[in-house]
Design a protein around this motif. Structure first.
Motif, PDB file in Angstrom:
ATOM      1  N   ARG A 299       1.210  11.251  -0.751  1.00 12.79           N
ATOM      2  CA  ARG A 299       2.367  11.364   0.153  1.00 12.79           C
ATOM      3  C   ARG A 299       1.928  11.051   1.590  1.00 12.79           C
ATOM      4  NH1 ARG A 299       6.766  14.255  -1.017  1.00 12.79           N
ATOM      5  NH2 ARG A 299       5.577  15.551  -2.462  1.00 12.79           N
ATOM      6  N   ALA A 300       0.768  11.565   1.992  1.00  9.12           N
ATOM      7  CA  ALA A 300       0.260  11.307   3.346  1.00  9.12           C
ATOM      8  C   ALA A 300      -0.032   9.819   3.534  1.00  9.12           C
ATOM      9  CB  ALA A 300      -0.992  12.142   3.607  1.00  9.12           C
ATOM     10  N   GLN A 301      -0.605   9.183   2.516  1.00  9.70           N
ATOM     11  CA  GLN A 301      -0.887   7.743   2.604  1.00  9.70           C
ATOM     12  C   GLN A 301       0.410   6.942   2.709  1.00  9.70           C
ATOM     13  OE1 GLN A 301      -3.151   7.411  -0.985  1.00  9.70           O
ATOM     14  NE2 GLN A 301      -5.114   7.552   0.072  1.00  9.70           N
ATOM     15  N   LEU A 302       1.411   7.344   1.946  1.00  8.41           N
ATOM     16  CA  LEU A 302       2.714   6.696   2.006  1.00  8.41           C
ATOM     17  C   LEU A 302       3.290   6.793   3.414  1.00  8.41           C
ATOM     18  CD1 LEU A 302       5.418   5.563   0.872  1.00  8.41           C
ATOM     19  CD2 LEU A 302       5.948   7.906   0.174  1.00  8.41           C
ATOM     20  N   MET A 303       3.311   7.992   3.960  1.00  7.10           N
ATOM     21  CA  MET A 303       3.881   8.195   5.290  1.00  7.10           C
ATOM     22  C   MET A 303       3.075   7.456   6.359  1.00  7.10           C
ATOM     23  SD  MET A 303       6.529   9.750   4.467  1.00  7.10           S
ATOM     24  CE  MET A 303       7.205  10.064   6.077  1.00  7.10           C
ATOM     25  N   GLN A 304       1.760   7.443   6.214  1.00 10.71           N
ATOM     26  CA  GLN A 304       0.904   6.752   7.185  1.00 10.71           C
ATOM     27  C   GLN A 304       1.169   5.249   7.168  1.00 10.71           C
ATOM     28  OE1 GLN A 304      -3.284   7.356   6.523  1.00 10.71           O
ATOM     29  NE2 GLN A 304      -3.758   7.032   8.676  1.00 10.71           N
ATOM     30  N   ALA A 305       1.324   4.671   5.989  1.00  3.53           N
ATOM     31  CA  ALA A 305       1.593   3.236   5.894  1.00  3.53           C
ATOM     32  C   ALA A 305       2.978   2.912   6.448  1.00  3.53           C
ATOM     33  CB  ALA A 305       1.465   2.761   4.447  1.00  3.53           C
ATOM     34  N   LEU A 306       3.973   3.743   6.158  1.00  4.56           N
ATOM     35  CA  LEU A 306       5.314   3.517   6.705  1.00  4.56           C
ATOM     36  C   LEU A 306       5.302   3.633   8.229  1.00  4.56           C
ATOM     37  CD1 LEU A 306       7.576   5.389   4.126  1.00  4.56           C
ATOM     38  CD2 LEU A 306       7.220   2.921   4.358  1.00  4.56           C
ATOM     39  N   LYS A 307       4.524   4.584   8.733  1.00  2.00           N
ATOM     40  CA  LYS A 307       4.414   4.740  10.182  1.00  2.00           C
ATOM     41  C   LYS A 307       3.740   3.515  10.799  1.00  2.00           C
ATOM     42  CE  LYS A 307       3.014   7.994  13.712  1.00  2.00           C
ATOM     43  NZ  LYS A 307       2.486   9.326  13.993  1.00  2.00           N
ATOM     44  N   ALA A 308       2.714   2.989  10.142  1.00  2.00           N
ATOM     45  CA  ALA A 308       2.033   1.800  10.645  1.00  2.00           C
ATOM     46  C   ALA A 308       2.979   0.598  10.673  1.00  2.00           C
ATOM     47  CB  ALA A 308       0.805   1.486   9.789  1.00  2.00           C
TER      48      ALA A 308
ATOM     49  N   THR B 282       0.834  -1.205   0.000  1.00  4.90           N
ATOM     50  CA  THR B 282       0.000   0.000   0.000  1.00  4.90           C
ATOM     51  C   THR B 282       0.868   1.254   0.000  1.00  4.90           C
ATOM     52  OG1 THR B 282      -1.781  -1.147   1.142  1.00  4.90           O
ATOM     53  CG2 THR B 282      -1.772   1.259   1.295  1.00  4.90           C
ATOM     54  N   ALA B 283       1.904   1.251   0.828  1.00  7.15           N
ATOM     55  CA  ALA B 283       2.817   2.395   0.884  1.00  7.15           C
ATOM     56  C   ALA B 283       3.459   2.643  -0.467  1.00  7.15           C
ATOM     57  CB  ALA B 283       3.897   2.159   1.946  1.00  7.15           C
ATOM     58  N   LEU B 284       3.914   1.582  -1.108  1.00 10.88           N
ATOM     59  CA  LEU B 284       4.625   1.742  -2.369  1.00 10.88           C
ATOM     60  C   LEU B 284       3.689   2.044  -3.540  1.00 10.88           C
ATOM     61  CD1 LEU B 284       7.367  -0.934  -1.798  1.00 10.88           C
ATOM     62  CD2 LEU B 284       7.590   1.557  -1.677  1.00 10.88           C
ATOM     63  N   GLU B 285       2.458   1.578  -3.475  1.00 13.72           N
ATOM     64  CA  GLU B 285       1.480   1.985  -4.487  1.00 13.72           C
ATOM     65  C   GLU B 285       1.163   3.475  -4.327  1.00 13.72           C
ATOM     66  OE1 GLU B 285      -0.664  -2.351  -5.181  1.00 13.72           O
ATOM     67  OE2 GLU B 285      -1.597  -0.917  -3.820  1.00 13.72           O
ATOM     68  N   SER B 286       1.117   3.952  -3.090  1.00 17.37           N
ATOM     69  CA  SER B 286       0.930   5.386  -2.850  1.00 17.37           C
ATOM     70  C   SER B 286       2.140   6.169  -3.357  1.00 17.37           C
ATOM     71  CB  SER B 286       0.719   5.661  -1.359  1.00 17.37           C
ATOM     72  OG  SER B 286      -0.470   5.056  -0.916  1.00 17.37           O
ATOM     73  N   PHE B 287       3.321   5.601  -3.175  1.00 13.70           N
ATOM     74  CA  PHE B 287       4.551   6.203  -3.690  1.00 13.70           C
ATOM     75  C   PHE B 287       4.460   6.359  -5.208  1.00 13.70           C
ATOM     76  CE2 PHE B 287       8.754   5.536  -5.562  1.00 13.70           C
ATOM     77  CZ  PHE B 287       9.481   6.560  -4.979  1.00 13.70           C
ATOM     78  N   ASP B 288       4.009   5.296  -5.889  1.00 14.28           N
ATOM     79  CA  ASP B 288       3.853   5.355  -7.343  1.00 14.28           C
ATOM     80  C   ASP B 288       2.839   6.429  -7.756  1.00 14.28           C
ATOM     81  OD1 ASP B 288       5.742   3.472  -8.078  1.00 14.28           O
ATOM     82  OD2 ASP B 288       4.306   1.808  -8.135  1.00 14.28           O
ATOM     83  N   ARG B 289       1.721   6.495  -7.035  1.00 16.14           N
ATOM     84  CA  ARG B 289       0.695   7.494  -7.337  1.00 16.14           C
ATOM     85  C   ARG B 289       1.272   8.901  -7.165  1.00 16.14           C
ATOM     86  NH1 ARG B 289      -2.582   6.046  -3.762  1.00 16.14           N
ATOM     87  NH2 ARG B 289      -3.234   4.213  -4.899  1.00 16.14           N
ATOM     88  N   MET B 290       2.042   9.089  -6.102  1.00 18.30           N
ATOM     89  CA  MET B 290       2.676  10.380  -5.857  1.00 18.30           C
ATOM     90  C   MET B 290       3.618  10.736  -7.011  1.00 18.30           C
ATOM     91  SD  MET B 290       5.195  11.437  -2.708  1.00 18.30           S
ATOM     92  CE  MET B 290       6.537  10.425  -3.333  1.00 18.30           C
TER      93      MET B 290
ATOM     94  N   ASP C  42      -6.013  31.458 -13.903  1.00 19.51           N
ATOM     95  CA  ASP C  42      -5.029  30.603 -13.244  1.00 19.51           C
ATOM     96  C   ASP C  42      -5.662  29.888 -12.062  1.00 19.51           C
ATOM     97  OD1 ASP C  42      -3.033  31.412 -14.970  1.00 19.51           O
ATOM     98  OD2 ASP C  42      -2.140  32.837 -13.580  1.00 19.51           O
ATOM     99  N   LYS C  43      -5.265  28.609 -11.911  1.00 18.02           N
ATOM    100  CA  LYS C  43      -5.699  27.851 -10.731  1.00 18.02           C
ATOM    101  C   LYS C  43      -4.624  26.812 -10.431  1.00 18.02           C
ATOM    102  CE  LYS C  43      -8.283  24.039 -12.715  1.00 18.02           C
ATOM    103  NZ  LYS C  43      -9.473  23.243 -12.596  1.00 18.02           N
ATOM    104  N   PRO C  44      -4.570  26.354  -9.186  1.00 19.59           N
ATOM    105  CA  PRO C  44      -3.590  25.309  -8.850  1.00 19.59           C
ATOM    106  C   PRO C  44      -3.867  24.047  -9.663  1.00 19.59           C
ATOM    107  CG  PRO C  44      -4.584  26.237  -6.869  1.00 19.59           C
ATOM    108  CD  PRO C  44      -5.355  26.771  -8.033  1.00 19.59           C
ATOM    109  N   HIS C  45      -2.798  23.362 -10.025  1.00 16.34           N
ATOM    110  CA  HIS C  45      -2.949  22.101 -10.754  1.00 16.34           C
ATOM    111  C   HIS C  45      -3.824  21.163  -9.917  1.00 16.34           C
ATOM    112  CE1 HIS C  45      -2.052  18.472 -12.940  1.00 16.34           C
ATOM    113  NE2 HIS C  45      -1.295  19.157 -13.802  1.00 16.34           N
ATOM    114  N   PRO C  46      -4.820  20.523 -10.528  1.00 17.31           N
ATOM    115  CA  PRO C  46      -5.720  19.647  -9.775  1.00 17.31           C
ATOM    116  C   PRO C  46      -5.012  18.464  -9.110  1.00 17.31           C
ATOM    117  CG  PRO C  46      -6.481  19.906 -12.048  1.00 17.31           C
ATOM    118  CD  PRO C  46      -5.206  20.652 -11.923  1.00 17.31           C
ATOM    119  N   LEU C  47      -3.856  18.068  -9.623  1.00 15.25           N
ATOM    120  CA  LEU C  47      -3.162  16.922  -9.043  1.00 15.25           C
ATOM    121  C   LEU C  47      -2.301  17.292  -7.838  1.00 15.25           C
ATOM    122  CD1 LEU C  47      -2.170  14.843 -12.195  1.00 15.25           C
ATOM    123  CD2 LEU C  47      -4.002  14.418 -10.546  1.00 15.25           C
ATOM    124  N   LEU C  48      -2.201  18.573  -7.510  1.00 17.94           N
ATOM    125  CA  LEU C  48      -1.444  18.954  -6.311  1.00 17.94           C
ATOM    126  C   LEU C  48      -2.043  18.301  -5.066  1.00 17.94           C
ATOM    127  CD1 LEU C  48      -0.715  22.723  -7.010  1.00 17.94           C
ATOM    128  CD2 LEU C  48       0.976  20.888  -6.821  1.00 17.94           C
TER     129      LEU C  48
END
Length: 108
Positions: free
Chosen positions: A80-89, A38-46, A67-73
């Motif tokens: 990134r949050a999902q990656l960090m959360q999975a690594l923390k778990a 899960t962490a690494l799939e989140s890494f790939d998505r990031m 002008d508007k922020p890129h929707p993927l930001l």
């Protein structure tokens, strides 16, 4: 113990992290492997989001030419949050070497 096979869902970069983390931490239980995947799939998505943002720029035009922020930001931030959360778990928090004194370390 044999190293578990790298999930086919991972990119080459994430697969490298899978092998490195398996070698270093020997994650043997199924729940741990699922969290790592899960962490690494989140890494790939990031990384995918980062690639699109780099190509398009952080600011894009909407349908009215404004002008508007890129929707993927936000998707990058969430991945990134999902990656960090999975690594923390997994108790794989990044260790930061402390430095003496307050403030940023010298040279940064």
């Amino acid at each position: 113990m044999t190293t578990p096979k790298t999930p086919k869902t991972l990119s080459r970069e994430a697969a490298g992290w899978w092998r490195k983390l398996q070698a270093e931490y020997d994650i043997a239980d199924e729940a741990g492997r699922l969290l790592l995947q899960t962490a690494l799939e989140s890494f790939d998505r990031m990384r995918e989001c980062q690639g699109a943002i780099k190509k398009d720029g952080q600011v894009v035009k909407d349908r009215f030419g404004q002008d508007k922020p890129h929707p993927l930001l936000s998707a990058e931030r969430d991945a990134r949050a999902q990656l960090m959360q999975a690594l923390k778990a997994l108790n794989l928090d990044l260790e930061v070497t402390p430095h003496p004194g307050p403030g940023r370390p010298p040279g940064r």
